[in-house]
Write a protein that holds these residues in place. Structure first.
Motif, PDB file in Angstrom:
ATOM      1  N   GLU A   1      -3.434 -10.373  -5.690  1.00 48.12           N
ATOM      2  CA  GLU A   1      -3.165 -10.854  -7.043  1.00 48.12           C
ATOM      3  C   GLU A   1      -3.936 -12.135  -7.314  1.00 48.12           C
ATOM      4  OE1 GLU A   1       0.985 -11.288  -7.862  1.00 48.12           O
ATOM      5  OE2 GLU A   1       1.406  -9.188  -7.434  1.00 48.12           O
TER       6      GLU A   1
ATOM      7  N   GLY B   1      -0.335  -8.568  -0.736  1.00 51.32           N
ATOM      8  CA  GLY B   1      -0.258  -8.340  -2.184  1.00 51.32           C
ATOM      9  C   GLY B   1      -0.460  -9.619  -2.970  1.00 51.32           C
TER      10      GLY B   1
ATOM     11  N   LEU C   1      -7.979  -3.679  -0.904  1.00 54.18           N
ATOM     12  CA  LEU C   1      -6.642  -3.166  -0.624  1.00 54.18           C
ATOM     13  C   LEU C   1      -6.659  -2.230   0.582  1.00 54.18           C
ATOM     14  CD1 LEU C   1      -3.680  -2.959  -1.400  1.00 54.18           C
ATOM     15  CD2 LEU C   1      -4.286  -1.114  -2.955  1.00 54.18           C
TER      16      LEU C   1
END
Length: 42
Positions: free
Chosen positions: A38, A34, A8
Motif C-alpha cells: 500500500e 500488505g 505481490l
C-alpha cells in the motif's frame, strides 16, 4: 499494475519461503507485506 502484481507475487513467495512456524506468524507477515505494498502504491 503489472509491477504491483509482480511485487505481490514475490512477497507471497518470500512469506512461504521464510517458513513461519505458526499461522499467526504468517498472518503478521502478510499484514506487514500488505502495508508495504500500500505504501509503495501511494
Amino acid at each position: 499494475m503489472k509491477r504491483l502484481m509482480l511485487l505481490l507475487g514475490a512477497l507471497v513467495a518470500t512469506v512461504f519461503l521464510t517458513a513461519c512456524n505458526t499461522m499467526q506468524g504468517v498472518g503478521k507477515d502478510i499484514s506487514k507485506g500488505g502495508q508495504a505494498i500500500e505504501k509503495a502504491a501511494k
